[in-house]
Design an enzyme around this catalytic site. Structure first.
Site, PDB file in Angstrom:
ATOM      1  CB  SER A   1      -2.429 -40.455  44.653  1.00  0.00           C
ATOM      2  OG  SER A   1      -3.107 -41.217  45.290  1.00  0.00           O
TER       3      SER A   1
ATOM      4  CE  LYS B   1      -4.026 -44.352  43.853  1.00  0.00           C
ATOM      5  NZ  LYS B   1      -4.401 -43.833  45.168  1.00  0.00           N
TER       6      LYS B   1
ATOM      7  CB  SER C   1      -5.329 -39.648  45.855  1.00  0.00           C
ATOM      8  OG  SER C   1      -4.763 -38.993  46.159  1.00  0.00           O
TER       9      SER C   1
HETATM   10  N1  GLN Z   1      -2.500 -35.145  47.777  1.00  0.00           N
HETATM   11  C1  GLN Z   1      -2.946 -35.144  49.297  1.00  0.00           C
HETATM   12  C2  GLN Z   1      -1.904 -36.222  49.723  1.00  0.00           C
HETATM   13  O1  GLN Z   1      -0.521 -36.343  49.716  1.00  0.00           O
HETATM   14  C3  GLN Z   1      -3.831 -37.116  49.019  1.00  0.00           C
HETATM   15  C4  GLN Z   1      -3.250 -38.070  48.264  1.00  0.00           C
HETATM   16  C5  GLN Z   1      -4.816 -39.540  48.795  1.00  0.00           C
HETATM   17  O2  GLN Z   1      -5.898 -38.957  48.507  1.00  0.00           O
HETATM   18  N2  GLN Z   1      -4.422 -40.547  48.301  1.00  0.00           N
HETATM   19  O3  GLN Z   1      -2.138 -36.939  51.287  1.00  0.00           O
END
Ligand code: GLN
Length: 424
Positions: free
Chosen positions: A105, A30, A129
């Site tokens: 994400s 990532k 994410s």
């Molecule tokens: N969708 C969640 C957020 O926007 C989780 C994102 C993540 O785990 N990085 O905060």
């Protein structure tokens, strides 16, 4: 941007320099995980040309174990999103459901594995994410216990919530990658040793007789009916294999989403202060007043969702509002933690659908931030409680993959792999 499905922001090849359990394996990383001298953007125009001067600990560990890194994977900007559509480098498409989002994400990481562009991938999970894109792309993803995996070299979104974790095509391959990255690191004072004999791969025997699975009713009932149908079939399957099924209601869970967003945005507003064009980030070369220079850098470098969160987080922390929002959210977090502790006196693992919805079409939710936040309802309680959870594929509905989430007490990753393997 390159690669099929737009899984990678940078097609980088970094050869492993060791021999080990990952020899011959390819890994996608990532793009918020630092790779020495290889562009690491966090999915943001702000870091478009940033090359870290060092490797993250997890990167060193996979290279030492013999893996080859094959790409820096696409992601929502700074991890803020659940569909990879807030990336400054365009969305990633779902290889298992073309035209739909890959989730986020860590959408590029899960899509790379689903498409076979990498054998394994590293993602990060602040509020879901890893599990969200694993569920949408039909692969396995694990959010480890807070402190099991080093965050050294992870560009922070919300430190108290997040962990780096493995994504793989199978439970066993996911466990193997966790074996490589887990364990204490002198560069991250929050890491500790799990009390585990042998390896995570050794925990996989598919035997769930004697395991009590607690179904989290309030999370199940809030889900799309097509998701619920697949979920109930998977629970029946566990029952048929000898698991005891109990029903669990967690009252605090209704407040988890609101608490998560206040805490995550508050931490983000503080973490992202360093991107000012002087310490980090693209600089416009502006030579006026420094306040104006910072403002113009941040205005140009950050996307809309990131700006929204910095504003809301700064507001929640400001004098006069701190007790009303931030402190209240911390109280709710403590309640969620104690509810989980209580639940684990009744069940060995807890289960829910990973995502309450099927993967949306690309562009479907982009204009509605609240709709995007709501799809995190089932995953964020786990981060608030700092416990581990896995998403495992349980088939498809309407041509799109469905994932089941299993949650264990802190350092109970072995239970997760064992139970998840019974569902494969
Ligand atoms: N969708 C969640 C957020 O926007 C989780 C994102 C993540 O785990 N990085 O905060």
């Amino acid at each position: 941007m390159s690669s099929e499905y737009n899984a990678f922001i940078t097609d980088a090849t970094i050869e492993g320099d060791g021999e080990g359990v990952l020899s011959g394996a390819t890994v996608a990383v990532k793009d918020n995980i630092s790779t020495k001298d290889v562009r690491t953007t966090c999915g943001s125009a702000m870091l478009e040309s940033y090359e870290p001067p060092y490797d993250a600990t997890v990167v060193r560990r996979v290279l030492d174990a013999g893996a080859t890194i094959v790409g820096k994977a696409n992601m929502d900007e700074f991890g803020m999103g659940g569909t990879t559509e807030t990336s400054a480098f365009d969305p990633t498409e779902n290889p298992r459901a073309p035209g739909h989002v890959a989730g986020g994400s860590s959408g590029g990481s899960a899509a790379a594995v689903a498409a076979g562009a990498a054998d394994l991938a590293l993602g990060s999970d602040t509020g879901g994410s890893i599990r969200n894109p694993a569920a949408f792309c039909g692969v396995v993803g694990l959010k480890p216990t807070y402190g099991l995996v080093s965050r050294y070299g992870l560009i922070a979104y919300a430190n108290s919530l997040e962990q780096i974790g493995p994504i793989g095509p199978t439970v066993e391959s996911t466990a193997r990658l966790l074996d490589v990255i887990a364990g204490p690191d002198e560069h991250d004072g929050t890491t500790r040793t799990a009390d585990l004999e042998g390896s995570y791969v050794d925990t996989i025997d598919g035997d769930v007789s004697g395991t009590t699975v607690g179904v989290l009713r309030n999370l199940t009932e809030g889900s799309d009916e097509r998701v619920q149908t697949r979920f109930e079939a998977a629970i029946d399957d566990l029952r048929a294999q000898g698991a005891s099924i109990v029903e669990i209601e967690l009252e605090s869970i209704e407040h988890a989403l609101a608490a998560y967003y206040v805490i995550a945005m508050s931490e983000a507003s503080s973490n992202l202060a360093r991107f000012d064009g002087v310490r980090y980030g693209v600089s416009g070369g502006y030579d006026g007043d420094w306040n104006e220079a910072f403002a113009s850098t941040r205005n140009e470098g950050f996307g809309e969702e990131v700006k929204r969160r910095i504003l809301l987080g700064t507001y929640a922390l400001s004098a006069g509002y701190h007790d009303k929002y931030y402190k209240k959210a911390q109280d709710a977090r403590a309640w969620v933690k104690s509810d989980f502790t209580e639940a684990f006196t009744q069940a060995d693992v807890l289960a829910s659908p990973t995502m309450p919805v099927l993967a949306p079409k690309i562009g479907e939710n982009l204009d509605d931030p609240l709709a995007l936040y709501q799809i995190d309802a089932n995953t964020v309680p786990v981060n608030l409680a700092n416990v581990p959870a896995i998403s495992v594929p349980i088939g498809e509905a309407d041509g799109r993959p469905v994932g089941l989430q299993l949650i264990a007490p802190a350092f109970g990753e072995g239970r997760l792999f064992r139970t998840a393997s019974a569902l494969e």
